[in-house]
Design an enzyme around this catalytic site. Structure first.
Site, mmCIF file in Angstrom:
data_model
loop_
_atom_site.group_PDB
_atom_site.id
_atom_site.type_symbol
_atom_site.label_atom_id
_atom_site.label_comp_id
_atom_site.label_asym_id
_atom_site.label_seq_id
_atom_site.Cartn_x
_atom_site.Cartn_y
_atom_site.Cartn_z
ATOM 1 N N ARG A 24 -6.880 -7.851 -2.532
ATOM 2 C CA ARG A 24 -7.442 -9.132 -2.115
ATOM 3 C C ARG A 24 -7.361 -9.305 -0.600
ATOM 4 O O ARG A 24 -6.655 -8.566 0.099
ATOM 5 C CB ARG A 24 -6.700 -10.291 -2.774
ATOM 6 C CG ARG A 24 -5.228 -10.396 -2.362
ATOM 7 C CD ARG A 24 -4.611 -11.663 -2.890
ATOM 8 N NE ARG A 24 -3.200 -11.776 -2.548
ATOM 9 C CZ ARG A 24 -2.575 -12.917 -2.351
ATOM 10 N NH1 ARG A 24 -3.218 -14.060 -2.467
ATOM 11 N NH2 ARG A 24 -1.281 -12.953 -2.069
ATOM 12 N N THR A 135 4.818 -6.899 6.749
ATOM 13 C CA THR A 135 3.645 -6.209 6.233
ATOM 14 C C THR A 135 2.602 -5.985 7.322
ATOM 15 O O THR A 135 2.369 -6.861 8.158
ATOM 16 C CB THR A 135 3.021 -7.026 5.083
ATOM 17 O OG1 THR A 135 3.980 -7.138 4.031
ATOM 18 C CG2 THR A 135 1.768 -6.359 4.544
ATOM 19 N N LYS A 162 -0.073 -1.712 4.056
ATOM 20 C CA LYS A 162 -0.937 -1.879 2.900
ATOM 21 C C LYS A 162 -2.008 -0.776 2.926
ATOM 22 O O LYS A 162 -2.779 -0.667 3.875
ATOM 23 C CB LYS A 162 -1.599 -3.253 2.916
ATOM 24 C CG LYS A 162 -0.635 -4.403 2.668
ATOM 25 C CD LYS A 162 -0.091 -4.405 1.250
ATOM 26 C CE LYS A 162 0.718 -5.665 0.945
ATOM 27 N NZ LYS A 162 1.211 -5.699 -0.448
ATOM 28 N N ASP A 190 2.482 0.415 0.524
ATOM 29 C CA ASP A 190 2.194 -0.337 -0.698
ATOM 30 C C ASP A 190 0.724 -0.146 -1.029
ATOM 31 O O ASP A 190 -0.157 -0.639 -0.323
ATOM 32 C CB ASP A 190 2.515 -1.820 -0.512
ATOM 33 C CG ASP A 190 2.350 -2.621 -1.798
ATOM 34 O OD1 ASP A 190 2.010 -2.017 -2.834
ATOM 35 O OD2 ASP A 190 2.565 -3.839 -1.763
ATOM 36 N N GLU A 218 5.106 2.039 -2.782
ATOM 37 C CA GLU A 218 5.132 0.979 -3.785
ATOM 38 C C GLU A 218 3.862 0.980 -4.630
ATOM 39 O O GLU A 218 2.753 1.060 -4.092
ATOM 40 C CB GLU A 218 5.292 -0.369 -3.075
ATOM 41 C CG GLU A 218 5.434 -1.564 -3.994
ATOM 42 C CD GLU A 218 5.791 -2.820 -3.225
ATOM 43 O OE1 GLU A 218 5.846 -3.901 -3.863
ATOM 44 O OE2 GLU A 218 6.007 -2.744 -2.002
ATOM 45 N N ASP A 243 6.260 -2.265 -8.727
ATOM 46 C CA ASP A 243 6.129 -3.700 -8.448
ATOM 47 C C ASP A 243 5.349 -4.363 -9.579
ATOM 48 O O ASP A 243 5.928 -4.939 -10.499
ATOM 49 C CB ASP A 243 5.454 -3.920 -7.102
ATOM 50 C CG ASP A 243 5.273 -5.410 -6.764
ATOM 51 O OD1 ASP A 243 5.773 -6.273 -7.521
ATOM 52 O OD2 ASP A 243 4.634 -5.718 -5.749
ATOM 53 N N LYS A 267 10.462 -10.006 -8.122
ATOM 54 C CA LYS A 267 9.879 -11.196 -7.503
ATOM 55 C C LYS A 267 10.046 -12.386 -8.440
ATOM 56 O O LYS A 267 9.769 -12.280 -9.639
ATOM 57 C CB LYS A 267 8.397 -10.979 -7.188
ATOM 58 C CG LYS A 267 8.142 -9.904 -6.147
ATOM 59 C CD LYS A 267 6.657 -9.697 -5.898
ATOM 60 C CE LYS A 267 6.403 -8.655 -4.832
ATOM 61 N NZ LYS A 267 4.961 -8.375 -4.640
ATOM 62 N N SER A 295 8.416 -11.101 -2.169
ATOM 63 C CA SER A 295 7.829 -12.437 -2.191
ATOM 64 C C SER A 295 6.329 -12.310 -2.342
ATOM 65 O O SER A 295 5.734 -11.313 -1.923
ATOM 66 C CB SER A 295 8.170 -13.203 -0.904
ATOM 67 O OG SER A 295 7.833 -12.444 0.246
#
Length: 365
Positions: A24, A135, A162, A190, A218, A243, A267, A295
């Site tokens: 996203r 991040t 990312k 990630d 991740e 995750d 989380k 988070s």
């Protein structure tokens, strides 16, 4: 003493930088803050972030769950009987992890406020400073390198890149970031489920062969593909962090049984709150699985609860608590602050939140 009201606050706040992943792109935090109020007027706060692509939770859905079921369940009950209240919340509704987490955290926050201690002390810890990564939003190699240099200048020494939207170019992206920040900065990746198992092995082995020193990767593959996750873990040397594959205890048991990952990201909005999160951390530790507390894109309420958990239950790797750092301005007063790569918790009762700036408020009680 009883609970007088359970209120919901719809919050929307802009980010100072777009947050982009393989799943996203967002420029705002859209979230629901739950407020549990006792008869003396003291309030505890918890948060249910809207993350359609990961948890499926929405502000509207979480608000409906709290207003129609969890709020009436708690009104006129004793807030000091924390275990009983959290058990009732867990048993009252299936799924709705974010809504349950918001109420669970609000109950813990209120209990800490009623005792006059920070939330971390209620959880059994004393530390008020917790390290975090930061991040790097998904992008092209040159942009990631520039962002990495800026985050290093901001004081962060663990960068979470990312990746996952373009497997063919991800090795070059990692190479660019490593060249930009040098060998002393930690880099983790990630993929947010973005790779196939074969792509994951190809990219990770390429990173290893290039000596780019990536700390962990991740969620390289789709959340439901535990066989694929295990296949990747078995074929690379870099630790794999689960995750999206782990929401609750049953999920973690399957990851452990299949030896599908080396670490798990816990989380609150995925598992249902502090009580469930502690169970996951204990289970992981008992089976030699590493831990990170993460988070969602949320405010100082949710991140403060997660950081308080880490302060009381230290994780095996630096946790992912930068979400509130992305906010252009805070929709709440009080709470945590950032000092470079450190989350600083307030030495105040509960989470230290004094008020929220809501776009919509609904109350029951």
């Amino acid at each position: 003493m009883t609970i007088a009201a359970v209120r919901t606050h719809r919050l929307s706040a802009p980010l100072h930088t777009p947050f982009v992943t393989a799943l996203r792109r967002t420029t705002t935090v859209e979230t629901l803050v739950v407020e549990v109020v006792d008869r003396d007027g003291r309030s505890g706060f918890g948060e249910a972030p809207q993350v359609w692509q990961v948890t499926g939770a929405s502000v509207a859905g979480a608000e409906a769950c709290v207003r129609e079921l969890l709020g009436p369940l708690l009104t006129s009950r004793d807030p000091d009987d924390l275990v009983a209240r959290c058990t009732e919340v867990d048993r009252a509704v299936a799924g709705n992890e974010a809504a349950r987490a918001a109420v669970d955290v609000a109950l813990h926050d209120l209990a800490a406020r009623r005792l006059g201690v920070p939330l971390v002390r209620l959880l059994g810890g004393t530390a008020l400073r917790v390290p975090t990564d930061v991040t790097l939003a998904a992008g092209e190699a040159v942009d990631l390198a520039a962002a990495a240099r800026q985050r290093r200048a901001d004081g962060f020494d663990v960068l979470k890149m990312k990746v996952g939207a373009d497997a063919a170019g991800d090795l070059d992206r990692v190479r660019a970031v490593r060249a930009a920040v040098g060998p002393q900065v930690g880099i983790r990746l990630d993929a947010n489920q973005g790779w196939t198992p074969r792509e994951a092995v190809r990219v990770i082995r390429g990173i290893e062969d290039a000596g780019l020193d990536v700390e962990l990767v991740e969620q390289p593959v789709h959340r439901a593909d535990l066989d694929g996750l295990a296949w990747v873990s078995d074929r690379v040397s870099t630790p794999i962090l689960a995750d999206e594959s782990v929401f609750g205890v049953r999920d973690l048991v399957e990851v452990i049984r299949r030896r599908a990952a080396d670490l798990v990201n816990v989380k609150l909005a995925k598992c249902g709150g502090l009580r469930a999160a502690r169970t996951l951390l204990d289970l992981a530790a008992a089976h030699g699985v590493g831990t990170v507390v993460g988070s969602m894109m949320e405010s100082q309420v949710g991140v403060g609860a997660a950081a308080s958990l880490v302060a009381a239950y230290p994780t095996t790797a630096v946790s992912d608590l930068d979400a509130a750092w992305w906010l252009a301005w805070s929709p709440v007063r009080g709470g945590l602050r950032y000092d470079g790569a450190t989350v600083v918790l307030p030495d105040a009762p509960g989470l230290g939140i004094t008020s929220v700036t809501e776009t919509k408020v609904r109350a029951r009680g």
